[in-house]
Design an enzyme around this catalytic site. Structure first.
Site, mmCIF file in Angstrom:
data_model
loop_
_atom_site.group_PDB
_atom_site.id
_atom_site.type_symbol
_atom_site.label_atom_id
_atom_site.label_comp_id
_atom_site.label_asym_id
_atom_site.label_seq_id
_atom_site.Cartn_x
_atom_site.Cartn_y
_atom_site.Cartn_z
ATOM 1 N N TYR A 293 -2.126 -0.472 10.037
ATOM 2 C CA TYR A 293 -2.354 -0.994 8.685
ATOM 3 C C TYR A 293 -1.075 -0.873 7.858
ATOM 4 O O TYR A 293 -0.611 -1.839 7.251
ATOM 5 C CB TYR A 293 -3.505 -0.228 8.020
ATOM 6 C CG TYR A 293 -3.655 -0.531 6.539
ATOM 7 C CD1 TYR A 293 -4.037 -1.792 6.107
ATOM 8 C CD2 TYR A 293 -3.406 0.457 5.579
ATOM 9 C CE1 TYR A 293 -4.164 -2.076 4.750
ATOM 10 C CE2 TYR A 293 -3.539 0.185 4.224
ATOM 11 C CZ TYR A 293 -3.920 -1.080 3.816
ATOM 12 O OH TYR A 293 -4.037 -1.367 2.479
ATOM 13 N N SER B 297 0.827 -1.214 0.000
ATOM 14 C CA SER B 297 0.000 0.000 0.000
ATOM 15 C C SER B 297 0.858 1.258 0.000
ATOM 16 O O SER B 297 1.972 1.268 0.543
ATOM 17 C CB SER B 297 -0.862 -0.027 1.260
ATOM 18 O OG SER B 297 -1.383 1.247 1.530
HETATM 19 N N1 NAD Z 1 -8.271 -0.188 -2.855
HETATM 20 C C1 NAD Z 1 -7.201 0.540 -2.567
HETATM 21 O O1 NAD Z 1 -7.157 1.744 -2.860
HETATM 22 C C2 NAD Z 1 -5.999 -0.085 -1.908
HETATM 23 C C3 NAD Z 1 -4.926 0.771 -1.587
HETATM 24 C C4 NAD Z 1 -3.801 0.209 -0.991
HETATM 25 C C5 NAD Z 1 -3.739 -1.153 -0.735
HETATM 26 N N2 NAD Z 1 -4.805 -1.943 -1.027
HETATM 27 C C6 NAD Z 1 -4.696 -3.375 -0.728
HETATM 28 O O2 NAD Z 1 -5.126 -4.121 -1.857
HETATM 29 C C7 NAD Z 1 -5.786 -5.311 -1.457
HETATM 30 C C8 NAD Z 1 -7.170 -5.357 -2.060
HETATM 31 O O3 NAD Z 1 -7.885 -4.194 -1.631
HETATM 32 P P1 NAD Z 1 -9.421 -3.956 -1.927
HETATM 33 O O4 NAD Z 1 -9.589 -2.500 -2.088
HETATM 34 O O5 NAD Z 1 -9.883 -4.891 -2.982
HETATM 35 O O6 NAD Z 1 -10.021 -4.362 -0.503
HETATM 36 P P2 NAD Z 1 -11.332 -5.197 -0.148
HETATM 37 O O7 NAD Z 1 -11.538 -5.031 1.320
HETATM 38 O O8 NAD Z 1 -12.451 -4.842 -1.052
HETATM 39 O O9 NAD Z 1 -10.877 -6.681 -0.470
HETATM 40 C C9 NAD Z 1 -10.235 -7.530 0.448
HETATM 41 C C10 NAD Z 1 -11.013 -8.831 0.515
HETATM 42 O O10 NAD Z 1 -10.302 -9.721 1.375
HETATM 43 C C11 NAD Z 1 -11.235 -10.421 2.166
HETATM 44 N N3 NAD Z 1 -10.563 -10.806 3.409
HETATM 45 C C12 NAD Z 1 -10.112 -9.968 4.376
HETATM 46 N N4 NAD Z 1 -9.545 -10.663 5.369
HETATM 47 C C13 NAD Z 1 -9.650 -11.986 5.021
HETATM 48 C C14 NAD Z 1 -9.262 -13.190 5.643
HETATM 49 N N5 NAD Z 1 -8.676 -13.177 6.836
HETATM 50 N N6 NAD Z 1 -9.502 -14.371 5.006
HETATM 51 C C15 NAD Z 1 -10.107 -14.369 3.775
HETATM 52 N N7 NAD Z 1 -10.517 -13.242 3.150
HETATM 53 C C16 NAD Z 1 -10.287 -12.063 3.765
HETATM 54 C C17 NAD Z 1 -12.391 -9.440 2.412
HETATM 55 O O11 NAD Z 1 -13.619 -10.107 2.674
HETATM 56 C C18 NAD Z 1 -12.422 -8.650 1.106
HETATM 57 O O12 NAD Z 1 -13.397 -9.152 0.209
HETATM 58 C C19 NAD Z 1 -5.781 -5.296 0.072
HETATM 59 O O13 NAD Z 1 -4.676 -6.045 0.506
HETATM 60 C C20 NAD Z 1 -5.591 -3.836 0.415
HETATM 61 O O14 NAD Z 1 -4.971 -3.671 1.682
HETATM 62 C C21 NAD Z 1 -5.931 -1.437 -1.614
#
Ligand code: NAD
Length: 341
Positions: free
Chosen positions: A158, A133
């Site tokens: 985080y 991130s």
């Molecule tokens: N969207 C952004 O702008 C952004 C920015 C920086 C980093 N990220 C990272 O990218 C990745 C995807 O982000 P996103 O926006 O799709 O988030 P999101 O929350 O929509 O997707 C994460 C998914 O992981 C699942 N999950 C969480 N913990 C779990 C567990 N213990 N076991 C099984 N499933 C689990 C959740 O149910 C969710 O559907 C994440 O790692 C997030 O930290 C996203």
């Protein structure tokens, strides 16, 4: 047919990436625990969309509900399907929630991550790609944020868990020769986005004529990155696994300058947009004026994010191109279809 396992497949990025991989004839195995951090119905709808796509295109898609903290559950799936690639996106996301519920971050982002990377070694995965991130840049003030910059001052748990993932991945890459690519995502937005992030929070406030809270009195800037650009880059990265190098380049803080088959990329648009400009565009697209309420900075937040995109551009020769205006238009079309119908 190549197989790819995607964790967090019901999540925002995982859902889009799963469809992209299916479009490109991969057999996709999805995992998600569909937790209630935000509305589970949206996660269920995303899975239904993937199912619809699969049925229409005769794609190979298997989906499993379960926790990545449960290594027996993961082992059973990985030993059965033996994927070539693992794209690890499941995580407890969100900066502010990590102050309220730190355990969720340790469980999903540290225990879950270590289970997945252990299994990558056990099953000799060809290329492990995982989500880091932009928050790892923490208190840094030098902009744009470059992979070359030191990242030693996280301002939320985080961010600390994501930085830990990068460090754990380096040790596995060195010891086991596991090719690892970490992606530092910068505020990804678009259709099927996350209800805990600015675009949906703001659109809800605007359409329901509720006060729209703007933190740090509006003095906030984000590198908003459109989802289709992100997915295009991720797809290119899958087939470009990092190679071992002769030696460490000592005079660079860039983690990719390691001898190990390991690298980290920023995926950001490469522009830092003032939150007030973002809200302005959103108001125009929705055709409604926001009721803005200015508030102080929140703990764990950073004032500005801004990605240096040179490294990703020089490696795969593409960078995000979608303008905020164009991206917000597509986001609002989806928002109206999904929430206002
Ligand atoms: N969207 C952004 O702008 C952004 C920015 C920086 C980093 N990220 C990272 O990218 C990745 C995807 O982000 P996103 O926006 O799709 O988030 P999101 O929350 O929509 O997707 C994460 C998914 O992981 C699942 N999950 C969480 N913990 C779990 C567990 N213990 N076991 C099984 N499933 C689990 C959740 O149910 C969710 O559907 C994440 O790692 C997030 O930290 C996203």
């Amino acid at each position: 047919m190549n197989k790819c396992l995607i964790t967090g497949a019901a999540g925002f990025i995982g859902f889009h990436f799963a469809i992209e991989m299916l479009k490109n004839d991969f057999h996709v195995i999805g995992i998600d625990n569909i937790n209630s951090y935000y509305d589970k119905r949206l996660k269920e709808s995303r899975i239904q969309e993937i199912e619809k796509f699969k049925d229409k295109n005769n794609s190979l898609w298997n989906f499993f509900r379960g926790n990545i903290e449960d290594d027996n559950f993961l082992d059973a799936i990985i030993s059965k399907y033996k994927p070539k690639y693992i794209v690890h996106l499941a995580a407890q996301a969100g900066v502010r929630y990590s102050i309220e519920n730190p355990k969720a971050y340790i469980n999903s982002n540290i225990v879950g991550f270590s289970n997945i990377i252990d299994l990558c070694v056990k099953y000799n995965i060809d290329h492990f790609i995982y989500a880091s991130s932009s928050s790892v840049y923490g208190g840094n003030t030098k902009i744009p944020f470059s992979e070359d910059d030191p990242v030693n001052h996280p301002v939320s748990l985080y961010a600390a868990t994501k930085r830990s993932n990068e460090l754990i991945a380096h040790s596995y890459s060195h010891i086991h020769g596991l090719p690892c690519t970490g992606i530092r995502f910068f505020t990804v937005y678009g259709p099927w986005g996350r209800p805990d992030m600015a675009p949906i929070i703001f659109a809800n406030a605007i359409t329901n004529k509720k006060p729209l809270k703007i933190f740090n009195n509006g003095n906030m800037f984000r590198d908003f990155t459109y989802i289709d650009d992100v997915i295009k880059i991720m797809f290119q990265l899958v087939n470009k696994k990092p190679e071992k190098k002769d030696k460490l380049i000592q005079n660079s803080a860039d983690p990719s300058k390691s001898w190990a088959p390991y690298r980290i990329f920023n995926i950001g648009n490469g522009t830092s947009i003032a939150l007030l400009d973002f809200i302005n565009l959103l108001e125009k697209e929705l055709g409604i004026e926001a009721n803005k309420v200015f508030e102080n900075m929140q703990l764990g937040d950073v004032e500005r994010t801004f990605a240096d995109t040179k490294s990703i551009k020089s490696n795969i020769n593409i960078k995000p191109e979608t303008s905020l205006k164009e991206g917000l238009k597509k986001f609002v079309n989806w928002y109206k279809y999904y929430y206002l119908n």
